[in-house]
Scaffold this motif. Structure first.
Motif, short mmCIF file in Angstrom:
data_model
loop_
_atom_site.label_atom_id
_atom_site.label_comp_id
_atom_site.label_asym_id
_atom_site.label_seq_id
_atom_site.Cartn_x
_atom_site.Cartn_y
_atom_site.Cartn_z
N GLU A 142 0.83 -1.20 0.00
CA GLU A 142 0.00 0.00 0.00
C GLU A 142 0.87 1.25 0.00
O GLU A 142 1.86 1.34 0.71
CB GLU A 142 -0.90 0.03 1.24
CG GLU A 142 -1.88 -1.12 1.30
CD GLU A 142 -2.65 -1.15 2.61
OE1 GLU A 142 -2.08 -0.74 3.66
OE2 GLU A 142 -3.80 -1.58 2.59
N PHE B 102 0.30 5.45 0.52
CA PHE B 102 -0.71 6.30 1.12
C PHE B 102 -0.64 7.73 0.59
O PHE B 102 0.42 8.21 0.19
CB PHE B 102 -0.57 6.30 2.64
CG PHE B 102 -0.82 4.95 3.24
CD1 PHE B 102 -2.10 4.53 3.52
CD2 PHE B 102 0.24 4.09 3.50
CE1 PHE B 102 -2.34 3.27 4.06
CE2 PHE B 102 0.02 2.83 4.05
CZ PHE B 102 -1.28 2.42 4.32
N GLY C 9 -3.30 11.48 5.99
CA GLY C 9 -4.32 10.49 6.32
C GLY C 9 -3.89 9.07 6.02
O GLY C 9 -2.75 8.79 5.64
N ASP C 10 -4.85 8.19 6.20
CA ASP C 10 -4.60 6.77 6.03
C ASP C 10 -5.25 6.21 4.76
O ASP C 10 -5.49 5.01 4.67
CB ASP C 10 -5.13 6.00 7.24
CG ASP C 10 -4.36 6.32 8.51
OD1 ASP C 10 -3.17 6.65 8.40
OD2 ASP C 10 -4.96 6.24 9.59
N ASN C 11 -5.54 7.06 3.79
CA ASN C 11 -6.18 6.61 2.57
C ASN C 11 -5.15 6.06 1.60
O ASN C 11 -4.16 6.71 1.29
CB ASN C 11 -6.95 7.76 1.91
CG ASN C 11 -8.09 8.25 2.76
OD1 ASN C 11 -8.75 7.47 3.44
ND2 ASN C 11 -8.32 9.55 2.74
N VAL C 12 -5.42 4.86 1.12
CA VAL C 12 -4.52 4.24 0.13
C VAL C 12 -4.70 4.97 -1.20
O VAL C 12 -5.81 5.11 -1.70
CB VAL C 12 -4.83 2.74 -0.04
CG1 VAL C 12 -4.01 2.14 -1.16
CG2 VAL C 12 -4.57 1.99 1.26
#
Length: 110
Positions: free
Chosen positions: A41, A43, A47-50
Protein backbone atom coordinates in the motif's frame (compact mmCIF):
# COMPACT_ATOMS: atom_id res chain seq x y z
CA UNK A 1 -7.26 -33.03 -1.32
CA UNK A 2 -4.73 -30.25 -1.93
CA UNK A 3 -2.52 -28.69 0.71
CA UNK A 4 -4.45 -25.83 2.35
CA UNK A 5 -7.27 -26.23 -0.15
CA UNK A 6 -5.06 -25.49 -3.14
CA UNK A 7 -6.04 -28.60 -5.09
CA UNK A 8 -8.45 -28.92 -7.98
CA UNK A 9 -11.59 -26.94 -7.32
CA UNK A 10 -9.82 -25.23 -4.42
CA UNK A 11 -11.01 -21.76 -5.41
CA UNK A 12 -10.23 -19.03 -7.87
CA UNK A 13 -6.75 -17.79 -8.66
CA UNK A 14 -6.30 -14.14 -7.64
CA UNK A 15 -3.04 -13.93 -9.55
CA UNK A 16 -2.06 -11.55 -12.30
CA UNK A 17 0.31 -13.21 -14.78
CA UNK A 18 2.93 -11.14 -16.55
CA UNK A 19 5.57 -12.39 -18.95
CA UNK A 20 9.14 -11.13 -19.19
CA UNK A 21 12.03 -11.87 -21.50
CA UNK A 22 15.61 -11.67 -20.28
CA UNK A 23 17.86 -9.20 -22.11
CA UNK A 24 20.86 -11.43 -21.41
CA UNK A 25 19.62 -14.88 -22.48
CA UNK A 26 16.32 -14.24 -24.27
CA UNK A 27 14.64 -16.66 -21.85
CA UNK A 28 10.89 -16.11 -21.43
CA UNK A 29 9.59 -16.28 -17.87
CA UNK A 30 6.07 -16.26 -16.45
CA UNK A 31 5.66 -14.13 -13.32
CA UNK A 32 2.67 -14.38 -10.99
CA UNK A 33 1.63 -11.42 -8.85
CA UNK A 34 -0.75 -12.28 -6.04
CA UNK A 35 -3.08 -9.28 -5.93
CA UNK A 36 -4.06 -10.12 -2.36
CA UNK A 37 -0.56 -10.50 -0.86
CA UNK A 38 2.19 -9.10 -3.11
CA UNK A 39 1.06 -5.47 -3.27
CA UNK A 40 2.39 -2.79 -0.92
CA UNK A 41 0.00 0.00 0.00
CA UNK A 42 1.06 3.55 -0.80
CA UNK A 43 -0.71 6.30 1.12
CA UNK A 44 -1.85 9.82 0.32
CA UNK A 45 0.23 12.60 1.84
CA UNK A 46 -2.31 13.20 4.60
CA UNK A 47 -4.32 10.49 6.32
CA UNK A 48 -4.60 6.77 6.03
CA UNK A 49 -6.18 6.61 2.57
CA UNK A 50 -4.52 4.24 0.13
CA UNK A 51 -3.65 6.13 -3.06
CA UNK A 52 -2.16 3.22 -5.02
CA UNK A 53 -0.15 -0.01 -4.72
CA UNK A 54 3.36 -1.09 -5.75
CA UNK A 55 4.71 -4.59 -6.34
CA UNK A 56 8.44 -5.37 -6.53
CA UNK A 57 9.54 -8.69 -8.05
CA UNK A 58 13.05 -9.98 -8.60
CA UNK A 59 12.79 -12.56 -11.37
CA UNK A 60 15.36 -15.23 -12.24
CA UNK A 61 14.96 -17.89 -14.91
CA UNK A 62 16.63 -21.26 -15.40
CA UNK A 63 19.27 -20.19 -17.91
CA UNK A 64 21.15 -17.57 -15.90
CA UNK A 65 21.53 -16.18 -12.40
CA UNK A 66 20.88 -12.73 -13.86
CA UNK A 67 18.13 -10.94 -11.92
CA UNK A 68 15.39 -9.07 -13.77
CA UNK A 69 13.93 -6.36 -11.54
CA UNK A 70 10.25 -5.66 -12.09
CA UNK A 71 8.21 -2.95 -10.38
CA UNK A 72 4.51 -2.78 -11.17
CA UNK A 73 2.20 0.04 -10.12
CA UNK A 74 -1.52 -0.40 -9.50
CA UNK A 75 -4.30 2.08 -8.85
CA UNK A 76 -6.38 1.93 -5.68
CA UNK A 77 -8.66 -0.64 -7.38
CA UNK A 78 -5.66 -2.93 -8.03
CA UNK A 79 -5.66 -2.32 -11.78
CA UNK A 80 -2.20 -2.26 -13.33
CA UNK A 81 -1.33 1.28 -14.43
CA UNK A 82 2.41 1.16 -15.09
CA UNK A 83 5.68 -0.69 -14.74
CA UNK A 84 9.44 -0.35 -14.81
CA UNK A 85 11.78 -3.21 -15.61
CA UNK A 86 15.55 -3.62 -15.75
CA UNK A 87 17.38 -6.57 -17.25
CA UNK A 88 14.45 -7.57 -19.44
CA UNK A 89 11.25 -6.51 -21.09
CA UNK A 90 7.56 -7.32 -20.74
CA UNK A 91 6.18 -9.53 -23.49
CA UNK A 92 2.67 -10.69 -24.31
CA UNK A 93 1.29 -14.07 -23.33
CA UNK A 94 1.24 -14.94 -27.05
CA UNK A 95 4.98 -14.19 -27.33
CA UNK A 96 5.61 -16.32 -24.25
CA UNK A 97 3.66 -19.25 -25.68
CA UNK A 98 5.08 -18.91 -29.21
CA UNK A 99 8.18 -20.93 -28.35
CA UNK A 100 6.35 -23.69 -26.49
CA UNK A 101 9.12 -26.12 -27.45
CA UNK A 102 11.82 -24.10 -25.71
CA UNK A 103 12.33 -24.16 -21.96
CA UNK A 104 10.83 -21.32 -19.96
CA UNK A 105 10.79 -20.93 -16.21
CA UNK A 106 7.79 -20.13 -14.06
CA UNK A 107 8.18 -17.94 -11.01
CA UNK A 108 8.79 -20.36 -8.11
CA UNK A 109 6.66 -18.21 -5.82
CA UNK A 110 3.48 -19.51 -7.51
Amino acid sequence: MGFLGGGPGGGRDDGLYLYVQSNKTGEKIRVRINLGNDLTEQFEDVGDNVSHYICHKDVMGNESFEIIRLEVEFDRNRNMVGHTISGGRLISEEEYLADAGSESADDPSD
